[in-house]
Design a protein around this motif. Structure first.
Motif, short mmCIF file in Angstrom:
data_model
loop_
_atom_site.label_atom_id
_atom_site.label_comp_id
_atom_site.label_asym_id
_atom_site.label_seq_id
_atom_site.Cartn_x
_atom_site.Cartn_y
_atom_site.Cartn_z
N SER A 307 0.87 -1.01 0.02
CA SER A 307 0.09 0.08 -0.01
C SER A 307 0.85 1.31 0.11
O SER A 307 0.59 2.30 -0.61
CB SER A 307 -1.16 -0.01 1.29
OG SER A 307 -0.59 0.63 2.35
N SER A 309 3.70 1.40 -1.35
CA SER A 309 4.32 1.53 -2.76
C SER A 309 3.11 2.14 -3.70
O SER A 309 3.28 2.81 -4.66
CB SER A 309 5.02 0.42 -3.51
OG SER A 309 3.75 -0.76 -3.43
N THR A 310 1.81 1.51 -3.46
CA THR A 310 0.76 2.15 -4.36
C THR A 310 0.64 3.73 -4.17
O THR A 310 0.54 4.57 -5.26
CB THR A 310 -0.52 1.56 -4.08
OG1 THR A 310 -0.29 -0.06 -4.19
CG2 THR A 310 -1.61 1.84 -5.08
N ARG A 311 0.71 4.05 -2.95
CA ARG A 311 0.56 5.68 -2.74
C ARG A 311 1.83 6.38 -3.33
O ARG A 311 1.72 7.47 -4.16
CB ARG A 311 0.70 5.97 -1.19
CG ARG A 311 -0.66 5.98 -0.58
CD ARG A 311 -0.57 6.43 0.78
NE ARG A 311 0.55 6.09 1.72
CZ ARG A 311 0.35 5.07 2.39
NH1 ARG A 311 -0.53 4.04 2.45
NH2 ARG A 311 1.55 4.63 3.02
#
Ligand code: SF4
Lengths: 336, 384
Positions: A307, A309-311
Motif C-alpha cells: 500500500s 508503494s501504491t501511494r
C-alpha cells in the motif's frame, strides 16, 4: 642472428679498474634499487660472468654486467672472470646480443623496456624492431606505441623510477608521455600517492584527458582544479582519497547524468520510502525497465509495503522521477 | 566541392565488359585500367585505387531494428562500399579490411534482381536507398550511376528511391525521367560541425543550393540531421541550418526529415582517436545504450530532438519528422507521441510517401524491419 656469436666469446680475467665505466652505450638502468643483487653478490660472489666487448682501440666496453662490475670495483676485487667479444662485431650484432642477455634476468620493467626500444630505434628499422624485438620484450607492436616508448625513455628519474617501481602502470606511463610535462609530473605524483590499481589509474588518466579535451583546457589546469577540490575533502587514506577523486571526476565528466542521479536521490528521499522498499532506475536511465525491490518478512508487512508503494506510484514524485524533463518543461507536445 | 580521380581502376575479369566500366573509361580516360582474374589478387588498402567487382551477396538489406530502438523499414540497395570523404565519425572506418573504394560492376544483374523483388510484392511499398555503405552521389560524376538507376524507378508503382549524399554532385540528375519517384536526401549539420567533422564534404550552403536545384527539376527531398552533435552553440547552429533549408526550398517538397543523435560502436572510439586526433565528438556524455552502442545520455538526446522538432514545426507543422533508431520513451518525451500511435514507424514513412509523392497508394504493406546489421544502423552514418 649468427648462432655462432656466443662461441666468439673468450673467457678472460679482467681487472675492473681497466674497464671504461664511462662508456654506457649498452647500459639499461633499472631505475630502482638492487638490494637483492647486492645481497646475492655478497653471499655468493659473481655467479654469471659479465659480457664485454673489445672496442676498435682495444679498450673494453661493458655490454652486460654494469652493476656487478661496479660492485666488484667498489669492493676492490682484483680480477673478474668475464666473457669478451671480439672487435669485429657490428652495432646490430652487438645489440642483438645485448637484448638476449636481458632475457635471462628478472622480467624487464617498463623503464628498461623503454630504454631498450629507444636504443634499438636508432639501430634498426621499425619493421625489424616490430618483428624481431618487440615479441621478445613482450611489447604489443603498434606503430604509434614505438613513439611512446621512445618518449618514455627520455623522461627523468622521477617518471622512469615511478614506472620501474610500478607506481604507475606501463599503460599509464605510455599515455602520460604525451601530456604536457607539468601535467605529467603532477599526475605521476598523484598516482604515486594514491597507490591505486592499474585499472583505476587508467580510469583516472583517461577521465582527466577527456575532461581536458571536452572543456578545451590544458590537462595541468584540470589537474589543478581537481587537486583543489580534493584538498577540501577530509579523506586522507589513499583508498578513500582515490574514491573521492573518482567521484569528483565522474561528476565533471558526466554532469548531466550525475545531476539526474542526484535529482533521483532527492526525490527518493522526499518520498520517505521505508528501507525495505527501494526503487531502481534502469542503468543510465536508459529504457523503461524500472525496478522496485520489496523485502518483507510476513504477510502484514507485505500488505503494508504494497500500500505504501501504491501511494508512491500514484504520487507526482514517481512521474517526476521517471520523466523529469517532461515535468520541468512547458514545451508544446507533439501532434498525435 | 572537388574530388580527385583515382590513380588506377582495377577490375575483376568477369565484369570487365560491364557498362559501368565502359562509362568510367569515358569519364576518366586518363586513368589506367587493370583487369585481374580474382579479387584476391587486388592490392590491399590502396585508397587511390577504384575497384570494380561483381557483387554476389544479398541485393537488398534491411535497416536493422532492435527490441529497444525503432527502425524505419528502409531497404538498402548495395551498389558499392567505402567513401573517401573521411568524416570523423564515419562507421566505415571500422571496416579497414576494405579501405579502398569498391563498386559493383554487375549492375544489370543487380537491377533485374531488384525489379524481380518489386514485382513479386506489388502490395508492399519499398523505400530503397543506396547510401549506407558509401555516399550515393560521391562517384556519380564518373559513374553516372544515377542516370541508370533513377529512370528504373520512374514507373514503379510500389517503390521510391532515396539518394543520400553529403556532396553537391547533382549534375547527372538534370533532365532525367524520374517520374516523381526519387528523393534526393542530404545529411546536414551545423556549419561548425561540417567544418570540423566533415571537412572534405560539400559545405552546408553547397548542399542546400544543390537541394534547391534538384527540387527545381521536380525531385522530392529529404534531410537527415544524423549525427546530431551536442557542441557549443548547437541550438543556434542547427536553427541556422534549418532556416536555410526553409528559405531555399518549399517544405511541400520535403518528404521527411530524420533526426539521429550521434552514436557509435565502442570499437570505433580508438579508431577515431587514432585517425582524427583533433576531434572532440567522442567526449560528449556517452553511455552504453541497450544495443551496446555508445549514445548520448538520454536527457541530452531528448533536448536535441525536442529542439529540432519544435524548430521544424514552426516552419511546417505537417512535415514528417522521425527519429532514427530511438526508443519509444524518447519519442514520447521529445516529440510527444510514439510511432505506435501512427501504425509504427515504417507506416508513418509510407504515409509520407503516399501523401507527398502519391506513390504506392495501392500498397497495403510496409517493409518490415528484419533486424540485420549494416555498418551504420539504418539511415545512420556512413553515409547518412
Ligand atoms: S559519413 Fe558518409 S560522407 Fe562521410 S565518410 Fe562516411 S560514407 Fe562518406
Amino acid at each position: 642472428m649468427n648462432p655462432e656469436v656466443p662461441a666468439q666469446c673468450t673467457p678472460l680475467r679482467i681487472l675492473p679498474k681497466h674497464l671504461d665505466f664511462s662508456q654506457e652505450h649498452f647500459r639499461i638502468g633499472r631505475f630502482k634499487s638492487r638490494e637483492d643483487l647486492v645481497a646475492s653478490l655478497e653471499a655468493f660472489g659473481m655467479l654469471h660472468p659479465p659480457l664485454l666487448w673489445t672496442q676498435a682501440d682495444g679498450t673494453l666496453a661493458i655490454l652486460d654486467g654494469f652493476e656487478r662490475l661496479h660492485w666488484a670495483k667498489n669492493r676492490g676485487t682484483r680480477e673478474v672472470l668475464s666473457l669478451v667479444l671480439p672487435p669485429a662485431l657490428s652495432g646490430n650484432e652487438l645489440w642483438r646480443i645485448r637484448v638476449q642477455t636481458l632475457l635471462f634476468g628478472l622480467p624487464l620493467n617498463p623503464a628498461q623496456k623503454a630504454q631498450v626500444i629507444h636504443r634499438l630505434s636508432s639501430q634498426f628499422s621499425f619493421e625489424q624492431i616490430h618483428t624481431e624485438f618487440l615479441p621478445l620484450l613482450h611489447v604489443p607492436g603498434r606503430p604509434e606505441s614505438l613513439k611512446s616508448w621512445c618518449l618514455l625513455a627520455h623522461q627523468d628519474h622521477e617518471v622512469l623510477g615511478a614506472a620501474a617501481r610500478e607506481e604507475i602502470s606501463e599503460r599509464v606511463a605510455l599515455e602520460l608521455v604525451h601530456w604536457e610535462p607539468e601535467a605529467m609530473k603532477t599526475m605521476v605524483r598523484v598516482l604515486t600517492e594514491l597507490q591505486c590499481s592499474a585499472s583505476i589509474q587508467w580510469e583516472l588518466v583517461e577521465r582527466i584527458k577527456e575532461v581536458a579535451i571536452r572543456e578545451a583546457l590544458p590537462r595541468a589546469r584540470v589537474l589543478e582544479n581537481l587537486m583543489s577540490e580534493l584538498e577540501v575533502t577530509p579523506q586522507k587514506h589513499p583508498r578513500r582519497k582515490t574514491q573521492a577523486l573518482r567521484d569528483i571526476l565522474e561528476r565533471r565528466r558526466f554532469p548531466r547524468l550525475k545531476e539526474r542521479e542526484a535529482h533521483f536521490e532527492t526525490l527518493l528521499k522526499k518520498g520517505a520510502l521505508p528501507n525495505n522498499l527501494r526503487i531502481y532506475p534502469p542503468p543510465f536511465f536508459e529504457g523503461r525497465n524500472w525496478q522496485m525491490h520489496i523485502t518483507f518478512s510476513n504477510r502484514e508487512q507485505l500488505v503494508e509495503l504494497l500500500s505504501t508503494s501504491t501511494r508512491f506510484a500514484l504520487s507526482p514524485l514517481l512521474e517526476e522521477m521517471m520523466n523529469p524533463l517532461a515535468s520541468k518543461s512547458t514545451k508544446t507536445q507533439g501532434r498525435s | 566541392m572537388r574530388l580527385s580521380p583515382p590513380k588506377k581502376i582495377i577490375v575483376e575479369r568477369n565484369v570487365a565488359n560491364s557498362s559501368l566500366l565502359e562509362q568510367l573509361k569515358k569519364t576518366l580516360p586518363q586513368v589506367p585500367v587493370e583487369v585481374l582474374n580474382h579479387r584476391k589478387d587486388f592490392p590491399k588498402d590502396d585508397p587511390d585505387v577504384l575497384e570494380i567487382i561483381s557483387f554476389k551477396g544479398r541485393l537488398l538489406k534491411s535497416c536493422p531494428g532492435t527490441r529497444h530502438y525503432l527502425c524505419c523499414g528502409y531497404q538498402i540497395l548495395h551498389f558499392g562500399v567505402q567513401c573517401t570523404l573521411n568524416c570523423t565519425y564515419c562507421i566505415l572506418q571500422a571496416y579497414l579490411n576494405q579501405a579502398g573504394l569498391r563498386l559493383f560492376g554487375n549492375e544489370e544483374e543487380i537491377f533485374s534482381a531488384l525489379l524481380e523483388e518489386l514485382n513479386r510484392n506489388p502490395q508492399t511499398l519499398y523505400r530503397i536507398g543506396t547510401g549506407e555503405y558509401t555516399d550515393s552521389l560521391l562517384l556519380d560524376p564518373w559513374t553516372r550511376f544515377s542516370r541508370r538507376i533513377v529512370p528504373l524507378f520512374a514507373r514503379r508503382p510500389n517503390a521510391v528511391l532515396e539518394l543520400k549524399t553529403k556532396t553537391n554532385f547533382v549534375e547527372n540528375l538534370q533532365g532525367l525521367d524520374h517520374g516523381g519517384r526519387t528523393l534526393v536526401g542530404w545529411s546536414l549539420n551545423t556549419r561548425s560541425v561540417q567544418i570540423s567533422e566533415e571537412p572534405r564534404t560539400a559545405s552546408i550552403k553547397q548542399r542546400i543550393d544543390a537541394a534547391q536545384r534538384v527540387s527545381g527539376w521536380g525531385y522530392f527531398l529529404s534531410f537527415h540531421f544524423d549525427p546530431l552533435i551536442e557542441h557549443k552553440n548547437w541550438r543556434q547552429g542547427y536553427e541556422e541550418t534549418l532556416d536555410r533549408i526553409f528559405q531555399a526550398v518549399d517544405p511541400g517538397r520535403i518528404v521527411w526529415i530524420s533526426l539521429g543523435a550521434f552514436r557509435f560502436m565502442p570499437q570505433l572510439k580508438p579508431i577515431v582517436q587514432r585517425r582524427h586526433p583533433r576531434t572532440r565528438i567522442l567526449y560528449g556524455e556517452f553511455i552504453r545504450g541497450l544495443d551496446q552502442k555508445m549514445r548520448y545520455f538520454r536527457d541530452i538526446r531528448v533536448e536535441l530532438y525536442s529542439f529540432m522538432w519544435e524548430t521544424i514545426r514552426k516552419a511546417d507543422p505537417q512535415l514528417c519528422v522521425y527519429l532514427c533508431m530511438e526508443s519509444e520513451d524518447i519519442w514520447r518525451e521529445a516529440l510527444g507521441f510514439s510511432p505506435e500511435q501512427r501504425g509504427g514507424l515504417p507506416q508513418m514513412l509510407d504515409d509520407a510517401v503516399k501523401t507527398k509523392m502519391s506513390v504506392g497508394l495501392q500498397c497495403i504493406r510496409s517493409n518490415p524491419c528484419q533486424g540485420e546489421t549494416p555498418p551504420g544502423d539504418g539511415g545512420s552514418f556512413g553515409c547518412v
